[in-house]
Design an enzyme around this catalytic site. Structure first.
Site, PDB file in Angstrom:
ATOM      1  N   TYR B 107     -34.223  19.099  33.849  1.00  0.00           N
ATOM      2  CA  TYR B 107     -32.950  18.459  34.186  1.00  0.00           C
ATOM      3  C   TYR B 107     -31.832  19.489  34.181  1.00  0.00           C
ATOM      4  O   TYR B 107     -31.821  20.422  33.376  1.00  0.00           O
ATOM      5  CB  TYR B 107     -32.599  17.377  33.162  1.00  0.00           C
ATOM      6  N   TYR B 146     -42.615  16.118  32.222  1.00  0.00           N
ATOM      7  CA  TYR B 146     -42.110  17.106  31.259  1.00  0.00           C
ATOM      8  C   TYR B 146     -42.371  16.661  29.831  1.00  0.00           C
ATOM      9  O   TYR B 146     -42.494  15.468  29.545  1.00  0.00           O
ATOM     10  CB  TYR B 146     -40.615  17.366  31.473  1.00  0.00           C
ATOM     11  N   ARG B 156     -43.373  12.840  29.427  1.00  0.00           N
ATOM     12  CA  ARG B 156     -42.901  11.756  30.270  1.00  0.00           C
ATOM     13  C   ARG B 156     -43.624  11.791  31.612  1.00  0.00           C
ATOM     14  O   ARG B 156     -43.729  12.853  32.227  1.00  0.00           O
ATOM     15  CB  ARG B 156     -41.400  11.876  30.567  1.00  0.00           C
ATOM     16  N   HIS B 159     -40.661  10.334  36.832  1.00  0.00           N
ATOM     17  CA  HIS B 159     -39.871   9.113  36.942  1.00  0.00           C
ATOM     18  C   HIS B 159     -38.503   9.413  37.511  1.00  0.00           C
ATOM     19  O   HIS B 159     -38.003  10.539  37.429  1.00  0.00           O
ATOM     20  CB  HIS B 159     -39.724   8.427  35.579  1.00  0.00           C
ATOM     21  N   HIS B 161     -34.619   7.726  37.189  1.00  0.00           N
ATOM     22  CA  HIS B 161     -33.759   6.756  36.497  1.00  0.00           C
ATOM     23  C   HIS B 161     -32.900   6.027  37.525  1.00  0.00           C
ATOM     24  O   HIS B 161     -32.367   6.646  38.450  1.00  0.00           O
ATOM     25  CB  HIS B 161     -32.828   7.470  35.522  1.00  0.00           C
TER      26      HIS B 161
END
Lengths: 201, 241
Positions: B107, B146, B156, B159, B161
């Site tokens: 991120y 990640y 995770r 995905h 959000h």
């Protein structure tokens, strides 16, 4: 037998630690994609009503500030009219009523500069005292928390929403503290003896 | 148009607040019962956003942060679907905001510490507003899986959000979209906060070959359901339909 409404609401998932990227990218340092973060500015010169500030911190069960919370508020204008979908007619065209702020990465403090809302009717026609609706999301919060902030300098005693709360000794968790002229403090406690009242509404 | 009270939220469909396998929830979960209330104007109204707020690249994560003439690295995807309410009606005019990791699972965020590199051409945010039928689409790259600090070896699943506004503040929702066939979905403690399998399946987007653009981008279809609302026709209100 026929089926009732065929669909179910999509399950919530946590906003996670990186909610800033999607909701307040400029705040998080991602500049140049949107001109401004949505909901960052609620009031302009043309907005009618008494200017107020509302600030606070969201605390976890250990008393530690949440430094990654995202707070949204929704409120009526100074006359008690919501900007959109309010059957009582158009509100102040210079007030959208919605704000969004992230907690400070270092302190957890968030702050809204807005106006004091007017009173809004309960479904049965009785008036609710002026209030601001809050929605709180963060890492570790699985579904957004709904609560309300009321004002300490208003008469909340007959408010049809507050008077429905069984444990009246918890109502003070919904009433902000006045810290100065037009300045209010509204801390939110996720757990503990001061746990804020959250609603299923 | 229904402007009435919202259907009560079916809390059994949603994760409870306290989910100890997702450790951060332990001290961030309210412990007292939620106080149930009828919706009022304060919840039945809500912010609405106009298409004029959108920039031309807001729904294109491949390009909206990229330097001129460059593009984000990763598997090119179209994500599309509809926002519906529980009665099955499309919900028009809904602001959708999305954010995600880059193709390596990193991120663009100051609190992020994963060793996978940033992509100079990928910011990770986008937004759009649903059309008259509740439809939406955007272009992006497939986010990477990640690791995250929870149990010693939690990852995770890939995905995206989603933040969704409805027609009233009580519909406000944040959720996550997962990808068909990802084995990490069923190992993830955050996915596992959802109480039942059907709820989890409702967040898994299938590969949509019909809407895939040949030689360009695969498509995934992701529908989102918001709370329904009653008609005000027979309710004792001052005004209504």
């Amino acid at each position: 037998m026929q089926r009732l409404d065929p669909l179910k609401e999509s399950p919530s998932q946590t906003a996670g630690p990186y909610v800033h990227i999607g909701c307040v990218p400029n705040f998080s340092g991602i500049t140049g994609v949107y001109p401004a973060d949505p909901g960052a500015q609620m009031v302009t010169k043309a907005t009618q009503g008494e200017r107020i500030s509302v600030e606070g911190v969201v605390f976890d069960g250990t008393g530690t500030p949440l430094k990654d919370a995202l707070i949204e508020i929704w409120q009526a204008d100074a006359a008690g009219i919501y900007a959109l979908r309010d059957p009582r007619g158009p509100g102040d065209p210079a007030f959208a009523g919605w704000g969004r702020k992230a907690a400070d990465f270092e302190t957890g403090l968030w702050r809204f500069d807005t106006i004091k809302p007017g009173a809004v009717p309960f479904p049965d026609g009785r008036m609710m005292a002026p209030h601001i609706s809050f929605w709180i999301v963060a890492r570790g919060i699985n579904i957004g928390l709904q609560t309300r902030m009321y004002f300490p300098d208003e008469d909340n005693s007959a408010d049809p929403w507050l008077t429905r709360i069984e444990h009246q000794n918890r109502v003070p968790t919904l009433i902000a503290e006045k810290t100065g002229d037009g300045a209010y403090r509204f801390d939110i406690h996720l757990q503990g003896p001061q746990e804020t009242v959250f609603f299923d509404v | 148009m229904s402007d009435g009270a919202f259907f009560p939220r079916d809390r059994s469909r949603h994760p409870p607040a306290y989910t100890p396998d997702y450790k951060t929830s332990v001290v961030r979960s309210p412990q007292k019962a939620l106080i149930s209330m009828p919706t009022t104007l304060s919840e039945e109204t809500g912010p609405v956003f106009g298409h004029d707020m959108l920039g031309p690249l807001d729904n294109d994560l491949i390009q909206n942060f990229a330097k001129p003439g460059e593009m984000a690295i990763g598997q090119r995807l179209i994500v599309h679907g509809r926002v519906l309410d529980e009665t099955g009606r499309g919900v028009p005019g809904v602001l959708l905001e999305f954010w995600q990791a880059n193709a390596g699972g990193r991120y663009r965020h100051k609190k992020e510490s994963y060793l996978a590199p940033l992509d100079d051409n990928f910011g990770g945010c986008g937004r759009t507003i649903t059309d008259d039928q509740g439809g939406y689409r955007f272009r992006t790259i497939k986010p990477g899986a990640y690791p995250w600090p929870n149990r010693v070896n939690d990852w995770r699943p890939a995905h995206i959000h989603f933040s969704i506004f409805g027609s009233g503040f009580a519909q406000r929702l944040i959720t996550q979209m997962y990808f068909e066939g990802d084995p990490l979905i069923w190992r993830c403690p955050i996915v596992g906060t959802i109480p039942d399998r059907d709820g989890i399946e409702s967040l898994i987007a299938p590969l949509d070959t019909n809407n895939t653009i040949p030689m360009d981008a695969r498509a995934y279809k992701f529908d989102i359901v918001l709370r329904g609302r009653r008609s005000t026709m027979f309710e004792n209100r001052m005004e209504g339909n």
